[in-house]
Design a protein around this motif. Structure first.
Motif, short mmCIF file in Angstrom:
data_model
loop_
_atom_site.label_atom_id
_atom_site.label_comp_id
_atom_site.label_asym_id
_atom_site.label_seq_id
_atom_site.Cartn_x
_atom_site.Cartn_y
_atom_site.Cartn_z
N ALA A 617 75.88 -1.18 -6.91
CA ALA A 617 75.11 -1.93 -8.07
C ALA A 617 73.93 -2.43 -7.43
O ALA A 617 72.81 -2.13 -7.69
CB ALA A 617 75.82 -2.96 -9.04
N LYS A 618 74.19 -3.45 -6.34
CA LYS A 618 73.16 -3.96 -5.49
C LYS A 618 72.23 -2.72 -4.86
O LYS A 618 70.89 -3.13 -4.67
CB LYS A 618 73.81 -4.99 -4.56
N ALA A 619 72.90 -1.79 -4.29
CA ALA A 619 72.06 -0.86 -3.71
C ALA A 619 70.96 -0.31 -4.64
O ALA A 619 69.88 -0.10 -4.21
CB ALA A 619 73.06 0.12 -3.07
N THR A 630 73.12 -13.53 -7.14
CA THR A 630 74.44 -13.89 -7.33
C THR A 630 75.09 -12.38 -7.64
O THR A 630 74.36 -11.70 -8.13
CB THR A 630 74.77 -14.98 -8.29
N GLN A 631 76.29 -12.45 -7.41
CA GLN A 631 77.08 -11.39 -7.98
C GLN A 631 77.27 -11.10 -9.21
O GLN A 631 76.74 -10.15 -9.77
CB GLN A 631 78.47 -11.38 -7.48
N ALA A 632 77.18 -12.28 -10.00
CA ALA A 632 77.23 -12.32 -11.56
C ALA A 632 75.86 -11.79 -12.03
O ALA A 632 75.55 -11.27 -12.90
CB ALA A 632 77.40 -13.63 -12.19
N GLY A 633 74.76 -12.29 -11.12
CA GLY A 633 73.30 -11.85 -11.48
C GLY A 633 73.18 -10.33 -11.21
O GLY A 633 72.51 -9.71 -12.16
N ILE A 634 73.68 -9.81 -10.31
CA ILE A 634 73.76 -8.48 -10.06
C ILE A 634 74.14 -7.61 -11.22
O ILE A 634 73.80 -6.51 -11.68
CB ILE A 634 74.56 -7.88 -8.77
N ILE A 635 75.45 -8.13 -11.63
CA ILE A 635 76.25 -7.38 -12.58
C ILE A 635 75.46 -7.31 -13.95
O ILE A 635 75.31 -6.34 -14.57
CB ILE A 635 77.46 -8.13 -12.76
N ASP A 637 72.22 -7.83 -14.25
CA ASP A 637 70.79 -7.10 -14.20
C ASP A 637 71.12 -5.52 -14.14
O ASP A 637 70.23 -4.87 -14.57
CB ASP A 637 70.04 -7.43 -12.97
N PHE A 638 72.15 -5.25 -13.45
CA PHE A 638 72.46 -3.65 -13.34
C PHE A 638 72.75 -3.35 -14.94
O PHE A 638 72.14 -2.39 -15.58
CB PHE A 638 73.90 -3.47 -12.52
N GLU A 639 73.57 -4.02 -15.61
CA GLU A 639 73.87 -3.76 -17.17
C GLU A 639 72.43 -3.66 -17.87
O GLU A 639 72.41 -2.61 -18.74
CB GLU A 639 74.68 -4.90 -17.68
N THR A 640 71.67 -4.59 -17.66
CA THR A 640 70.47 -4.59 -18.54
C THR A 640 69.48 -3.43 -18.24
O THR A 640 68.61 -2.82 -19.07
CB THR A 640 69.51 -6.01 -18.41
N LEU A 641 69.24 -3.46 -16.92
CA LEU A 641 68.18 -2.40 -16.41
C LEU A 641 68.64 -1.13 -16.45
O LEU A 641 67.54 -0.09 -16.51
CB LEU A 641 67.68 -2.87 -14.89
N PHE A 642 69.93 -0.87 -16.13
CA PHE A 642 70.40 0.72 -16.05
C PHE A 642 71.32 1.32 -16.90
O PHE A 642 71.32 2.36 -17.40
CB PHE A 642 71.06 0.81 -14.57
#
Length: 696
Positions: A617-619, A630-635, A637-642
């Protein structure tokens, strides 16, 4: 460099060393991202030096215990790969310097022949587990904390949950309420207690030093010993997921606790218990291998100077709880000693004690299990090695980090000024040779590796600028810190900044005033009674930079003009596609997950799969120029944006998919499902990335 491939019996160790060798080759050929390589080598104890092209190697020695064969092995490695000097750190490690990066895999392989590791000695992992150097022999301890420190070290070494955290994580064990393990300044600090016949610990959480020291919070008044590993696993999981990753300066656990609060943090830790495989971990002291003192006849010796011998016994010899035995404290100037002495010391303790030494948090050496009738013999033998200097753990025993000698971050000399201050105390204040109440510590920068901001008198390396824009080395003087026992402490106040050459005069004024006006108080109480302003007025004229001499521009321990230089010496490399590197790591993590699954380590397999999904997801986020933290932030943001925008269709919520790790027990069935989900997710996002690149 091929020998370790066949001589290392432990397959995990062999895999580690071969991986390091392979990654060094990739880095040298410009095929691996510099930051990713830096992260990997740090987690293998390989740290860049101030001097370009060479590395510092940190050898991880849990709770400071070193057996004679291990000490001889470390000495041999230092002779072969370094410069025959050993440096004891304030975390009970040994460091060697000036090592060629390309030789580090074979160096590591040599150490492992005697079960000595570099793994996670540096980097964003669980660092060396420290403990009271008198653990197991202290007359006041309710029980020996060594088996518990050892169990924690072994459980979390190579554990998937703490391999790529936002920052380092430090753990300590104290054997008594004196808290000589310094629990209050650790991420997790354990103080030995017994309640209703049950062994356990008082638990301190979220302490730390650095530029913003924070006193640890009381987490549990008492926690049974079989709960400390599950608790720590929960803390690490929460820190890994929610801890800061963007700003290194705010990435320690103490900042996360400050942001969300202790109670909210405790709730998150308790929620993690569902996903933790072992709800209790019984630490069986019988499984711990304790050193056994030898039986030996007493050699005849003649003490030439009885008065000196008696003073040494008064300041450097510790009575043990084992009847008839004593421990000997060796004051090691700045923590530095050489391999020829190390070998002779190893032989001495093997033949006449218990074949073991302990390294201390104050950069010294303790020899346990010396029979009373052998003290005179040990004195004469240690005297030959220059190891009978009086003042072990006394005021004259000053702690200092390497500073500008080798460290990238050093601003001014810490070792040079430490030597001068010790000379001042010995020659001008001899009563302090036996004073245990005064603690002096020095760090070469704000990061506090010398622990200056928890000392009674601390000095921090800095620089000052004159009106003519000339730069001179300086010292921040800090006063009033101290260990109050049982998890309580005070941190020192920053009082005044003075040119480094005036550091000795600052110390003289403080000690002179203490002797004149201390009224029998310990130093911390004397400081508290007078207050910061009193000492500012006492020292402020020393901060004047209008009257600097030529000598003020030359730092202690050198004859060259001072040049402020920070952050040089780390290896350079070719920056390649970070996104491709992240995908490669996602593949590696899935392979690690499958290996753990095959070995029936289902909790480890699940966590590797989790790390793979976060990485993938970070990639994708980075590929879209979206900043990650943060990992929680990555999760999120990925949920919201993708996912919410249907750019990537998983047919389920990504958050629901990945956060199964929090709610599902680590069973074989769940591990198999979760690994498959991670593989499918990586395939999906990699396809998205390839399509995006193809349309550019």
């Amino acid at each position: 460099m091929q020998s370790f491939r066949t001589e290392i019996e432990n397959p995990l160790v062999q895999k580690d060393i071969i991986e390091l060798a392979n990654k060094i080759e990739l880095f040298n050929n410009g095929k691996i991202d510099e930051e990713k390589f830096r992260s990997l080598r740090l987690a293998r104890g390989v740290y860049g030096q101030r001097q370009e092209g060479v590395q510092m190697i940190r050898i991880k020695l849990p709770y400071g215990k070193v057996l004679s064969n291990q000490l001889r092995r470390i000495a041999a490695v230092s002779d072969k790969y370094s410069r025959s000097r050993l440096h004891i750190t304030t975390r009970q490690d040994i460091q060697i310097h000036y090592v060629d990066l390309n030789r580090t895999p074979e160096l590591w392989a040599e150490l492992e022949k005697d079960d000595v590791t570099l793994r996670e000695a540096c980097g964003n992992a669980v660092r060396n587990v420290t403990a009271s150097e008198t653990a197991g022999i202290d007359r006041n301890e309710p029980f020996d904390v060594s088996p518990y420190a050892d169990a924690v070290f072994k459980f979390f070494l190579r554990n998937p949950i703490c391999q790529e955290m936002g920052r380092k994580f430090k753990v300590s064990f104290s054997g008594t309420d004196e808290d000589t393990g310094l629990s209050y300044m650790h991420d997790l600090g354990f103080i030995a207690k017994i309640e209703n016949g049950i062994k356990g610990f008082k638990v301190m959480l979220g302490g730390g030093l650095g530029s913003q020291p924070r006193h640890a919070d009381l987490f549990y008044n008492f926690l049974a010993s079989d709960k400390i590993i599950p608790l720590m696993e929960g803390v690490l999981r929460v820190f890994d997921r929610y801890g800061e990753r963007k700003s290194r300066a705010k990435a320690r656990l103490k900042f996360l606790i400050k942001d969300i609060g202790l109670e909210a943090f405790k709730v998150l830790v308790e929620e993690e218990q569902n996903a933790i495989e072992f709800k209790t971990v019984i630490i069986d002291e019988a499984n711990y291998t304790a050193s056994i003192p030898v039986s030996v006849s007493v050699p005849k010796v003649h003490i030439k100077e009885q008065e000196a011998f008696n003073l040494w016994k008064a300041t450097n010899v510790i009575s043990q709880k084992q009847e008839g035995y004593f421990a000997i404290g060796i004051k090691v100037l700045l923590g530095d000693f050489y391999t020829d002495k190390a070998r002779l010391l190893a032989d001495l303790v093997e033949q006449y004690a218990a074949g073991e030494i302990r390294l201390s948090l104050r950069q010294n050496i303790v020899i346990p299990f010396v029979k009373a009738e052998l003290l005179a013999f040990f004195y004469t033998e240690l005297e030959k090695l220059g190891f009978t200097e009086i003042g072990y753990n006394k005021a004259v025993d000053i702690t200092a980090c390497p500073g500008t000698d080798t460290c990238n971050l050093g601003i001014s000399s810490s070792t040079g000024i430490a030597e001068e201050l010790e000379r001042v105390i010995k020659t001008e204040y001899p009563s302090y040779l036996e004073n245990e109440d005064l603690v002096i510590k020095i760090s070469g920068c704000m990061n506090a590796c010398g622990q200056h901001n928890m000392a009674n008198i601390g000095f921090q390396g800095m620089s000052i600028r004159t009106k003519d824009k000339l730069v001179a080395p300086a010292l921040q003087v800090l006063l009033g810190g101290g260990n109050l026992g049982n998890g309580n402490a005070s941190f020192a106040d920053k009082v005044v900044k003075v040119p480094s050459r005036r550091g000795p005069e600052a110390l003289r004024r403080i000690l002179n005033d203490y002797e004149a006006n201390g009224k029998g108080l310990v130093f911390s109480e004397y400081y508290k009674e007078n207050g910061e302003k009193y000492f500012y007025n006492l020292l402020t004229d020393l901060s004047n930079v209008d009257n600097l001499t030529q000598e003020d521009f030359i730092d202690w321990g050198t004859e060259e003009a001072y040049v402020k230089a920070i952050g040089v010496g780390e290896c350079a490399g070719v920056v390649i596609d970070l996104i491709a590197t992240l995908f490669l790591e996602s593949d590696e993590k899935i392979e690690e997950a499958k290996q753990s699954f095959d070995n029936k380590v289902y909790s480890g397999a699940i966590y590797e799969a989790y790390r793979s999904m976060v990485n993938s997801a970070k990639a994708i986020l980075i590929s879209e120029d979206i900043k990650t933290n943060t990992q929680a932030g990555i999760i999120n943001d990925f949920e919201t944006l993708f996912i919410d925008t249907k750019k990537i269709d998983l047919e389920v919520s990504f958050a629901d998919l990945i956060y199964q790790i929090k709610v599902c027990p680590p069973t074989e069935a769940f591990a198999a499902r979760y690994i498959e989900s991670a593989s499918q997710f990586l395939e999906k996002v990699r396809g998205f990335r390839e399509k995006a690149v193809a349309t550019v």
